[in-house]
Design a protein around this motif. Structure first.
Motif, PDB file in Angstrom:
ATOM      1  N   LEU A 100      -3.622 -16.531  37.056  1.00  0.00           N
ATOM      2  CA  LEU A 100      -3.279 -17.489  36.005  1.00  0.00           C
ATOM      3  C   LEU A 100      -2.728 -18.800  36.546  1.00  0.00           C
ATOM      4  O   LEU A 100      -2.565 -19.755  35.796  1.00  0.00           O
ATOM      5  CB  LEU A 100      -2.264 -16.862  35.047  1.00  0.00           C
ATOM      6  CG  LEU A 100      -2.750 -15.635  34.280  1.00  0.00           C
ATOM      7  CD1 LEU A 100      -1.627 -15.050  33.436  1.00  0.00           C
ATOM      8  CD2 LEU A 100      -3.954 -15.969  33.412  1.00  0.00           C
ATOM      9  N   ILE A 121      -6.412 -13.876  29.753  1.00  0.00           N
ATOM     10  CA  ILE A 121      -6.385 -15.201  29.125  1.00  0.00           C
ATOM     11  C   ILE A 121      -6.591 -15.125  27.614  1.00  0.00           C
ATOM     12  O   ILE A 121      -6.814 -16.148  26.967  1.00  0.00           O
ATOM     13  CB  ILE A 121      -7.426 -16.151  29.756  1.00  0.00           C
ATOM     14  CG1 ILE A 121      -8.861 -15.671  29.483  1.00  0.00           C
ATOM     15  CG2 ILE A 121      -7.184 -16.290  31.253  1.00  0.00           C
ATOM     16  CD1 ILE A 121      -9.925 -16.670  29.924  1.00  0.00           C
ATOM     17  N   ASP A 124      -4.965 -17.695  25.185  1.00  0.00           N
ATOM     18  CA  ASP A 124      -4.356 -18.608  26.162  1.00  0.00           C
ATOM     19  C   ASP A 124      -4.865 -20.024  25.881  1.00  0.00           C
ATOM     20  O   ASP A 124      -6.079 -20.263  25.918  1.00  0.00           O
ATOM     21  CB  ASP A 124      -4.759 -18.160  27.572  1.00  0.00           C
ATOM     22  CG  ASP A 124      -4.139 -18.998  28.679  1.00  0.00           C
ATOM     23  OD1 ASP A 124      -3.710 -20.129  28.398  1.00  0.00           O
ATOM     24  OD2 ASP A 124      -4.101 -18.531  29.825  1.00  0.00           O
ATOM     25  N   LYS A 519       1.408 -18.842  29.281  1.00  0.00           N
ATOM     26  CA  LYS A 519       0.646 -18.396  30.454  1.00  0.00           C
ATOM     27  C   LYS A 519       0.296 -19.582  31.339  1.00  0.00           C
ATOM     28  O   LYS A 519      -0.862 -19.960  31.492  1.00  0.00           O
ATOM     29  CB  LYS A 519      -0.616 -17.668  29.996  1.00  0.00           C
ATOM     30  CG  LYS A 519      -0.350 -16.403  29.209  1.00  0.00           C
ATOM     31  CD  LYS A 519      -1.649 -15.769  28.737  1.00  0.00           C
ATOM     32  CE  LYS A 519      -1.384 -14.521  27.917  1.00  0.00           C
ATOM     33  NZ  LYS A 519      -2.645 -13.911  27.426  1.00  0.00           N
TER      34      LYS A 519
END
Length: 593
Positions: A100, A121, A124, A519
């Motif tokens: 990430l 993800i 995200d 994230k």
């Protein structure tokens, strides 16, 4: 465009298959009039460690393994080349988080690796599923498949059972065909002082990892045994051997890895390694006989498979696609967190003994709605002469005692309720669009505080290896990863830097009723030893206490009096002198008046 990209070489003092991949990237780039430059995990050029790859001299960097993180503003790709089982064996959370840190991903069409990323993800706002592919492939040499010549099996590997380890999955199979003189075996001659292939008459020697020799040897044998590990089979992921064999023009005998069947269908010959050894040997003998007795059919299969390889998997094709759409891809990623520019972001940069990070931080976070405050001593002001000429940058004087409490209070007094604000410590490196990314989430979901994950730069430990560890909540040793809403500020909070000194970061976080991690790993805490970090056990205890406190504070059914709650928490912490002294020592350098 610089027409130049970097590739990470993790293990400089060892020879591995990674060297072949890097060598092939260098060669393929050269054929496209591009330059591929190997660098270490700190982005230092292997050929000249005084030069660091960054956005001023490279277009992007490719990480071939999950054991390295993005560490500056150079656009970073990571190749999804590892089976999911490898993450569990190495450390799932740490190395999944490492993925990430990167800007974008390069798929090798592994269903397991791609599913793993999709989970990471999900929801995200900063990452997209991969658009580009990069396989364990090559561009040259490409050999015409053989016609008419008698072909043998090719195998390259390590005979692990000779080292006293668990018996290799294919040892009995290789012994069977070695006894019949039907296999050419390659691999290291001696490993850990043991002649690992002693007794095999078909052993032909070692093959250098030069990007070319392996393909030559496969072509000479004519039939490649492409056998995957269980981890690769489970993730439907193919590594170097398949693509080397296709480039060599070989006929291919493959196991049950579904990648092969999905992309090449009946162009390969298949065995099931879960079946008894006798059945595997029978199948392979039948394939050997068919290939050698029907050379025209064998040639047609090998040629069609090679043509498919050249159309879809050849290395130059991947590089060309990346360069053709790189800028469009970057713009699409940045457009994901495009924000409402009516909200002002006020950022206070604290200067310690040095100010090396601040120009870099400002350069990467230059959105039009960001207002910067440089907090430094009078004798440091000239260092920022050019920066302070800009309309969006102001100077905050620092008292002679070098402590930041009063300056921070002054800064907070200029933050309005509708503003977002952040404070960056002297040892923190803030990567590109850090504040815009946080502000996007703040603006959409109306949180009081949003914070990124952080990377911690530890001192170098041999072989040019600097670990970059990630932690979920890092207020103990960082502050720049937090973005706060001006709505949390009251007269009491604004005066807190003077009264609360070392606990200020904790106080701000606890003052936010609705906090949210994101994230994003866009804050790097450098040289944390200077902040008197203790062992991991103590850090874990404090993190648990902090999370527990945050949960209770954000529950209005438990506490409604913020000031009273904070006092109770401080009284509670003082019952534990070791932890109390630790937490005070960490931030007194920055916040004590």
């Amino acid at each position: 465009m610089h027409n130049r990209f970097a590739v990470i070489k993790l293990w400089e003092n060892t020879v591995s298959a990674e060297d072949e991949n890097i060598s092939r990237l260098v060669s393929a780039a050269r054929e496209l009039n591009l330059e591929c430059v190997p660098v270490d995990r700190n982005y230092r050029l292997i050929c000249d460690k005084s030069i660091i790859a960054d956005e001023d001299n490279f277009d992007f960097v490719i990480h071939l393994h999950f054991d390295s993180s993005k560490i500056n503003n150079l656009f970073s790709f990571v190749a999804l080349w590892n089976p999911i089982q490898f993450y569990h064996e190495w450390g799932y959370r740490k190395y999944s988080d490492a993925l990430l840190t990167h800007d974008d991903y390069l798929s090798c069409s592994s269903t397991g690796a791609d599913r793993h990323l999709r989970r990471l993800i999900h929801d995200d706002p900063y990452h997209l599923i991969p658009e580009f592919t990069l396989y364990h492939s090559l561009a040259a040499p490409i050999f015409e498949p053989k016609k008419g010549a008698r072909k043998k099996l090719f195998y390259c590997g390590i005979n692990w059972d000779r080292l006293g380890k668990k018996k290799g999955r294919h040892t009995d199979l290789l012994q069977y065909f070695d006894a019949k003189g039907l296999v050419d075996i390659y691999g290291p001659a001696i490993l850990q002082g043991v002649k690992v292939w002693e007794g095999f008459s078909g052993y032909r020697g070692e093959v250098p990892f030069d990007g070319v020799s392996m393909v030559n040897k496969i072509h000479e044998s004519g039939i490649a045994l492409v056998l995957s590990s269980k981890a690769h089979i489970d993730s439907e992921l193919m590594s170097n051997r398949l693509f080397e064999s296709l480039a060599a023009g070989a006929n291919i005998i493959c196991d049950q890895n579904q990648f092969a069947r999905r992309h090449f269908g009946d162009l390969f010959h298949y065995i099931d390694t879960n079946e008894p050894l006798s059945e595997q040997c029978r199948q392979i003998e039948r394939y050997l006989s068919d290939i050698n007795e029907n050379p025209e059919k064998a040639y047609a299969l090998a040629k069609e498979a090679q043509n498919l390889f050249l159309q879809k998997f050849e290395l130059k094709q991947s590089l060309q696609r990346i360069y053709a759409r790189l800028e469009e891809r970057k713009n699409r990623l940045r457009g994901m967190y495009a924000m409402d520019t009516t909200r002002c972001i006020k950022v206070c940069y604290l200067c310690g003994d040095g100010a090396d990070n601040i120009p870099y931080n400002l350069r990467g976070n230059s959105a039009g709605n960001i207002e910067n405050f440089i907090c430094c001593a009078e004798n440091q002001k000239d260092t920022f002469h050019n920066v302070l000429q800009k309309d969006n940058t102001r100077y905050l004087p620092l008292k002679e005692n070098g402590k930041f409490g009063s300056a921070i209070a002054n800064f907070l007094s200029m933050v309005h309720k509708n503003d977002f604000f952040a404070i960056v410590l002297p040892n923190e490196l803030i990567l590109r669009d850090h504040f815009s990314k946080l502000a996007y989430v703040m603006n959409v979901d109306k949180y009081d505080c949003v914070y990124s994950q952080i990377l911690i730069a530890l001192p170098e430990r041999g072989n040019n290896h600097i670990p970059w560890y990630s932690y979920n909540v890092s207020d103990i040793k960082s502050l720049g990863n937090f973005l706060f809403s001006g709505t949390i500020l009251s007269p009491d909070v604004v005066s807190t830097p003077i009264d609360l000194d070392t606990m200020f970061a904790h106080f701000l976080f606890l003052s936010a009723r609705n906090s949210q991690p994101v994230k994003s790993f866009t804050c790097i805490s450098k040289n944390p030893d200077e902040l008197n970090l203790v062992n991991e056990k103590d850090i874990n205890v404090i993190h648990d206490m902090h999370r527990w406190a945050s949960i209770r504070f954000n529950n209005p059914n438990i506490y409604t009096d913020k000031t009273g709650y904070i006092k109770k928490k401080l009284i509670f912490l003082k019952r534990y002198p070791l932890i109390w002294r630790f937490m005070r020592n960490i931030q007194q350098k920055f916040f004590l008046n």
